[in-house]
Design an enzyme around this catalytic site. Structure first.
Site, PDB file in Angstrom:
ATOM      1  N   SER A 140      65.802 -76.396 -19.278  1.00  0.00           N
ATOM      2  CA  SER A 140      66.528 -75.922 -18.104  1.00  0.00           C
ATOM      3  C   SER A 140      65.637 -76.093 -16.888  1.00  0.00           C
ATOM      4  O   SER A 140      64.401 -76.083 -16.997  1.00  0.00           O
ATOM      5  CB  SER A 140      66.892 -74.439 -18.263  1.00  0.00           C
ATOM      6  OG  SER A 140      67.388 -73.892 -17.054  1.00  0.00           O
ATOM      7  N   TYR A 153      64.040 -65.467 -18.795  1.00  0.00           N
ATOM      8  CA  TYR A 153      64.561 -66.803 -19.116  1.00  0.00           C
ATOM      9  C   TYR A 153      63.588 -67.871 -18.644  1.00  0.00           C
ATOM     10  O   TYR A 153      63.351 -68.863 -19.353  1.00  0.00           O
ATOM     11  CB  TYR A 153      65.925 -66.968 -18.459  1.00  0.00           C
ATOM     12  CG  TYR A 153      66.667 -68.225 -18.864  1.00  0.00           C
ATOM     13  CD1 TYR A 153      66.863 -68.547 -20.204  1.00  0.00           C
ATOM     14  CD2 TYR A 153      67.197 -69.091 -17.895  1.00  0.00           C
ATOM     15  CE1 TYR A 153      67.548 -69.692 -20.573  1.00  0.00           C
ATOM     16  CE2 TYR A 153      67.886 -70.234 -18.254  1.00  0.00           C
ATOM     17  CZ  TYR A 153      68.067 -70.531 -19.595  1.00  0.00           C
ATOM     18  OH  TYR A 153      68.754 -71.663 -19.958  1.00  0.00           O
TER      19      TYR A 153
END
Length: 255
Positions: A140, A153
């Site tokens: 990501s 995250y």
């Protein structure tokens, strides 16, 4: 570049296949003639996907060592695979570090980092023996630049990014191609909902963004990267919608 001839007799293991980018990747590869093992925890969704695409459904939790061993045994019995695509992962929560939820952080590390490690470790001997193995990790842009409310995250995806880079260095002598695809804002069925736990909050993530990426957009990039001739390695692919110039720079249209 014509890739059709490159995909004959190719076999991929795709994790996170029950929804979103994982499901779209199974559809994209199956449509190009790949044999695909579709791996996720939700057996009912995998069975439906298998019926629609011809993929081989296999219910497994990538963080569970016994499940990973069973998957490896099934793929070995089925003739092996030359490509491993690690898409299983996700985010939980958007708390600041001062309000961090330990369980959310633990879950994100287990799924994004340890899950990737466990399944990759299991399949490396098979990929080495193949002689032209490929590992693709879906990370990501959260693993490339931190942002407020994203530390848990960010940490998991930064770690997965580091694992991917180390794997490329460690396995180049075995002719294993290691690819990283790092998407930005992708509008999928479950990602924001799972992260925020509320439909209204999830909808706000995409509000006003004219054309966020879709799961099919990312799956098409994954398909292309793993279908190229093996000597071509797209080491790191960052994919964002045009409206997102950076994690913190997102253009939203006003009504």
């Amino acid at each position: 570049m014509t890739l059709g001839a490159q995909t004959q007799n190719k076999t991929a293991v795709v994790t996170g296949a029950s929804t979103g980018i994982g499901e779209a990747t199974v559809r994209a590869l199956s449509g190009e003639g790949w044999k695909v093992y579709a791996v996720a925890r939700r057996a009912d969704r995998l069975e439906a996907l298998g019926a629609a695409t011809g993929a081989v459904p296999f219910a497994a939790d990538v963080t569970n060592g016994d499940d990973v061993a069973a998957l490896l045994a099934a793929v070995t019995e089925g003739g092996g695979a030359d490509t491993l695509i690690n898409i299983a992962g996700g985010a939980r929560g958007a708390d600041t570090i001062g309000n961090a939820d330990t369980e959310d952080w633990d879950w994100m590390y287990q799924v994004n980092v340890l899950g990737t490690m466990k399944i990759t470790r299991a399949f490396l001997p098979m990929l080495r023996e193949n002689g032209e193995g490929t590992v693709l990790n879906l990370t990501s842009t959260a693993g490339l630049a931190a942002y407020e409310g994203g530390a848990g995250y960010n940490a998991a995806k930064f770690a997965q990014h580091a694992v991917t880079n180390a794997l490329r260095l460690e396995e180049v002598g075995n002719n294993i191609r290691v690819i990283e695809v790092a998407p930005g804002l992708v509008h999928t069925e479950e990602f924001a909902l799972n992260r925020l736990g509320d439909k209204d909050a999830a909808a706000k993530v995409y509000a006003g963004v004219e054309k966020p990426l879709t799961a099919d957009d990312v799956a098409d990039v994954v398909r292309y990267a793993v279908s190229l001739p093996h000597h071509i390695n797209l080491d790191e692919i960052v994919i964002r919608p045009v409206a997102q110039a950076a994690n913190h720079k997102l253009i939203r249209k006003q009504d």
